[in-house]
Write a protein that holds these residues in place. Sequence first.
Motif, short mmCIF file in Angstrom:
data_model
loop_
_atom_site.label_atom_id
_atom_site.label_comp_id
_atom_site.label_asym_id
_atom_site.label_seq_id
_atom_site.Cartn_x
_atom_site.Cartn_y
_atom_site.Cartn_z
N VAL A 450 -69.11 -59.32 -41.62
CA VAL A 450 -69.93 -60.33 -42.33
C VAL A 450 -70.56 -61.34 -41.38
N ASP A 451 -70.31 -61.20 -40.08
CA ASP A 451 -70.74 -62.20 -39.08
C ASP A 451 -70.21 -63.58 -39.47
N TYR A 656 -59.87 -60.33 -47.47
CA TYR A 656 -61.04 -60.52 -48.33
C TYR A 656 -61.82 -61.74 -47.87
N LEU A 657 -63.11 -61.66 -48.05
CA LEU A 657 -63.95 -62.81 -47.72
C LEU A 657 -65.02 -62.98 -48.79
N CYS A 658 -65.20 -64.23 -49.20
CA CYS A 658 -66.16 -64.53 -50.26
C CYS A 658 -67.09 -65.65 -49.81
N ARG A 673 -71.63 -63.17 -51.74
CA ARG A 673 -71.11 -62.01 -51.04
C ARG A 673 -69.60 -61.91 -51.25
N PHE A 674 -69.12 -60.72 -51.47
CA PHE A 674 -67.66 -60.53 -51.51
C PHE A 674 -67.33 -59.26 -50.75
N TYR A 675 -66.58 -59.42 -49.68
CA TYR A 675 -66.25 -58.29 -48.82
C TYR A 675 -64.74 -58.07 -48.89
#
Length: 803
Positions: A450-451, A656-658, A673-675
């Motif tokens: 996601v940088d 997880y990243l949001c 964004r949700f990764y």
Amino acid sequence: MGDMAELQEREQKLQGMGTSLLRKEDAKFIRGQGSYVDDIKLPGMLFGALVRSPYAHARIKGIDKSKALACPGVVAVLTADDLKPVNLHWMPTLGGDVQAVLADKKVCFQMQEVAMVLATDRYTAADGAALVEVDYEELPAIVDPKHSMDKDAVVIREDIADKTEVGHGPRTHPNHIFTWEAGDKAAADAAFAGAAVTVREEILNPRVHPCPLETCGCVASFNKATGHLTVYMTTQAPHLVRTVLAMLSGVAESKIRVVGGDIGGGFGNKVPVYPGYVVAIVASIVTGVPVKWIESRMENIGTTGFARDYHGVGELAADADGRIKALRFTALADHGAFNSHVSATKLPAGLFSICTGSYAIPNAYCRVDAVYTNKAPGGVAYRCSLRVTEAVYLIERMIDVLALKLGIDKAEIRRRNFVKAEQFPYTTSLGWTLDSGAYHPALDKVLKAVDYEGLRREQAALRADPKATTLMGIGLATFTEIVGAGPTKVCDILGIGLFDSCEIRVHPTGGVIARLGTMTQGQGHATTYAQIIATELGLPASDIVVEEGDTDKAPYGAGTWGSRSTPVSGAATAQAARKIKDKARQIAAHLLEVAEADLEWEIDRFKVKGNPEQAKTMKEICMVAHTSNIPAGMEQGLNAVSYYDPPNMTFPFGAYLCVVDVDRYTGETKVRRFYALDDCGTRINPMVIEGQIHGGLTEAFAVAFGQQIPFDDNGNHLGNSLMDYYLPTSMETPHWETDHTVTPCPHHPIGAKGVAESPHVGGIPCFSNAVIDAFAHLGVTHMDMPHTAFRVWQQCHALGLDR
Ligand code: MCN
Ligand code: CUM
């Protein structure tokens, strides 16, 4: 090269583990050919409708059935007094308590079951229910669990007022259920006393409900001539239900058949035994005709297993560079009027003690007090792995609070505290042995994808811009789950160990039928168990039929909940297949006239080492196993059953990243964004896993941004219809990006861990952390869920951001 292509082709034909085989069960579902409990229509069937209490707490002074009985089509009205002769007015719960089947002298929550009207059709039953007159004397209700144990609090459960315990240790107040403690309090307190920094936050997990599309219901059919009872029902645990019904009714367990059928979503809602089922069964036993009972939506949300209602305080102690020294947590758990949710005898707070998360925390102490309130019973349900959602929410929120206090980046503080790869198996300070993990690579993969640095730069620029209309939040959750209940020495329900099972029968032409103790509700078991067998036995998944849910056919097991199917029954499946393969190898050796040790397995056949022309395919062996051409003394057939007692839980994890954008004027949030990176060990079907992640994340989104069941001060339910209760549609649901790493489970025969609840458990804190991170530079450390636009706007308004 030709050989390679041939091997690949043979492998592909199997559609075994690792392939995204389309779900075999979907062919019937998408054609509308599923068979749900309400599709079952038996000759002469009556319909039951429940009369429910309008009050949260009241004495019942009298029940007048006469008007209802006068209604044409109404056949009978059952009350607690009618159930008393068969001793079925109370029933044991899966949580060690008892629950009123029909209210006996008083009601303890709004919509509690008071009577059942039986009629020739559903509409008449509903009309009849409206005509039953109940004389109530209202009592003061306890709605706020913080007041349950007040000195002058009204006693909710008069039936057990004198009991010093209800299944889980001493009680200190008539409205107290249990106190559960874990960890070393003295050591944790000492670590706090000597710590460079400490943080403390009130952490609330509001009352929510899983709200499956299909509500609960059953068709009970008692045959007076044979004494057999058949119950078609919405259940995630048919065998446990059968045992409970045998205990309750006195009917021999061998004469009770529970059939799960197709289930339109369970999400934990379909684990408990509800009063409606029991009354329908009694009604069928009494009348001798089948009785159907199906809940309405409002009955489902209003009365069946809710989730959470955990009112906690979390604390972390750390040194100046953010290395956590200790964790403390205390919570008040609101279980409603009966302790009815499923909980293992020794684990009344479920698996909450996984709350040290992915971090090496040397000292920890938790304490949970469970109390009764005048609300519907439940507590553990909703894609939760049994209180793991609460545990992960606690630690993933608190580590953010600590990062903020110390000014350390939220990814960096996690990295500093992770259990390191070389520390596995790692025993936590609360006693769980994490079997395996690779936390650093998982987080790094996400941050790179996601940088992360770029996102933080963008956030900093936005914060520096006075004209910016939005706030940007970046949320992280690096969670560890605990699933696969479970080792029978740790986990039992009503004394029954939580093993699970698989029975495999191989037919002469190579078709296979497998039966399991679990129960799919949409998870795709018909496909994924077949894939395990396909790989193990070298027979194509397309010819492998999986059956679950009919207790007359399937071997005993504890069912599908707590993401236990893969960890427990998945293992049983591999073990049963391996028993069959062992026998097949003996047959192959006999046919090829070599020793077993001279054989090697290749995809779908045994080959003679060094003489690959000499081989017997599994298909050939299937036929031979049913002839006389087998080793002397061997029995015909290729069947096996395995009852698997896992040596440990499995510990899937994820990073997880949001990224969320918050409108500072309206409080509206938009997930940009949700990764989600998940590691569930060996992956059986990547497509099914992806589906589970999408579903679990969507439910996490619902909880974080909108779901809550509110009550007024009198215990009136303020949101049990879909007008009030939030269910996100495709319009609101964000786009999910998924990723994975694979760290096989060392103690599982195929290395798999459960996955189904991870996205829910990990998703909720990730969303919350993102929303709160948007306000982090303004000194905000915590905001309670759900993060509705109104609530977020209130925060903006308090900070003057909306002006
Ligand atoms: N799977 C896989 N590889 C793995 C792990 C799992 O391919 N390493 C696949 C399994 O084969 C299975 C599915 O993923 O098809 C889920 O497996 P698992 O994680 O073992 O969970 P369970 O099958 O035990 O499902 C229970 C879990 C729970 S507790 C809730 S709550 C929930 C959930 O499943 N309820 C659901 N997901 C649901 N999905 C649907 N559609 N409906 C529900 O009611
Ligand atoms: Cu906790 S909901 Mo699921 O375990 O059925």
